[in-house]
Design a protein around this motif. Structure first.
Motif, short mmCIF file in Angstrom:
data_model
loop_
_atom_site.label_atom_id
_atom_site.label_comp_id
_atom_site.label_asym_id
_atom_site.label_seq_id
_atom_site.Cartn_x
_atom_site.Cartn_y
_atom_site.Cartn_z
N ALA A 108 0.84 -1.21 0.00
CA ALA A 108 0.00 0.00 0.00
C ALA A 108 0.87 1.26 0.00
O ALA A 108 0.58 2.22 -0.71
CB ALA A 108 -0.94 -0.01 1.20
N GLU A 109 1.96 1.24 0.77
CA GLU A 109 2.89 2.38 0.80
C GLU A 109 3.55 2.56 -0.55
O GLU A 109 3.68 3.70 -1.04
CB GLU A 109 3.96 2.16 1.87
N ARG A 110 3.99 1.46 -1.15
CA ARG A 110 4.65 1.54 -2.46
C ARG A 110 3.68 2.06 -3.52
O ARG A 110 4.06 2.86 -4.37
CB ARG A 110 5.20 0.16 -2.84
N LYS A 111 2.43 1.62 -3.46
CA LYS A 111 1.42 2.10 -4.41
C LYS A 111 1.20 3.60 -4.23
O LYS A 111 1.11 4.36 -5.20
CB LYS A 111 0.10 1.36 -4.24
N ALA A 112 1.14 4.04 -2.96
CA ALA A 112 0.93 5.46 -2.67
C ALA A 112 2.08 6.32 -3.22
O ALA A 112 1.87 7.49 -3.56
CB ALA A 112 0.79 5.68 -1.16
N LYS A 113 3.26 5.73 -3.35
CA LYS A 113 4.42 6.45 -3.90
C LYS A 113 4.46 6.37 -5.42
O LYS A 113 5.39 6.88 -6.03
CB LYS A 113 5.71 5.90 -3.30
N GLY A 114 3.47 5.69 -6.02
CA GLY A 114 3.38 5.66 -7.47
C GLY A 114 3.83 4.38 -8.15
O GLY A 114 3.79 4.29 -9.37
N GLU A 115 4.25 3.38 -7.39
CA GLU A 115 4.68 2.13 -8.01
C GLU A 115 3.46 1.36 -8.52
O GLU A 115 2.46 1.24 -7.82
CB GLU A 115 5.45 1.28 -6.99
N PRO A 116 3.53 0.83 -9.74
CA PRO A 116 2.37 0.09 -10.28
C PRO A 116 2.18 -1.26 -9.58
O PRO A 116 3.15 -1.97 -9.30
CB PRO A 116 2.72 -0.11 -11.76
N LEU A 117 0.93 -1.59 -9.30
CA LEU A 117 0.61 -2.84 -8.61
C LEU A 117 0.84 -4.07 -9.46
O LEU A 117 1.17 -5.13 -8.93
CB LEU A 117 -0.86 -2.83 -8.14
#
Length: 189
Positions: A108-117
């Protein structure tokens, strides 16, 4: 001279072991991704067939009965435990353990930073009950079709079926592109 060669060889051992561990982790990750791909492919095919046959209400039955059987089949074939989990579970058998919860929160943190799921994964060797275990997770993004059973505006017939099968269902209210959960793998080292 012989002692010098032996000493030089011993000094290189940690590097060789680190390289072997790195190669082993990479190989395990590739096998994990392949096993997940196979499991997901079969599950997706069954869900699509269920949707064509009887819409989302019918597809719910696939998730309820077929998905666990497919996970068991893939686990046995690949000699690893394969499943799905989420921070908002529908099936009580899929509740994340402490490690899975930590990884889902990091996703969730990585997604919030813009990393694609769609390419997000994480692997680690952990100790469980005194034994080393390889753990791997791959994020599951919420797709358009997922919203029929996991979205904010669920058809009343779908809601009724979900309520009947999963009285403690938390897996609703997702939007397109949300972190739906993750595929999870455990493998003894």
């Amino acid at each position: 001279m012989k002692k010098l060669v032996t000493l030089a060889a011993l000094c290189c051992l940690p590097i060789a072991f680190a390289h072997a561990d790195e190669a082993d982790m990479k190989a395990r990750a590739e096998k994990s991704k392949a096993a997940i791909g196979e499991f997901f492919g079969k599950l997706k095919g069954q869900l699509e067939a269920g949707m064509k046959e009887g819409g989302p209400v019918n597809a719910i039955q696939v998730c309820n009965t077929v998905a666990p059987a497919l996970a068991k089949e893939a686990s046995e074939k690949h000699k690893m435990s394969i499943g799905r989990t989420s921070l908002k579970t529908r099936n009580p058998n899929n509740v994340p353990d402490e490690w899975e919860t930590m990884v889902l929160n990091k996703f969730a943190e990585r997604k919030a930073k813009g990393e694609p799921l769609d390419t997000m994964s994480f692997a680690e060797v952990v100790e469980s009950d005194g034994k080393k275990e390889y753990r791997f997770m791959k994020a599951i993004p919420t797709g358009e079709v997922c919203l029929k059973c996991h979205g904010e505006n669920i058809d009343p017939a779908v809601k009724a079926k979900l309520d009947a099968l999963y009285p403690d269902d938390q897996a609703r209210g997702y939007k397109l592109g949300d972190l739906r959960g993750a595929f999870t793998i455990r493998q003894a080292m």
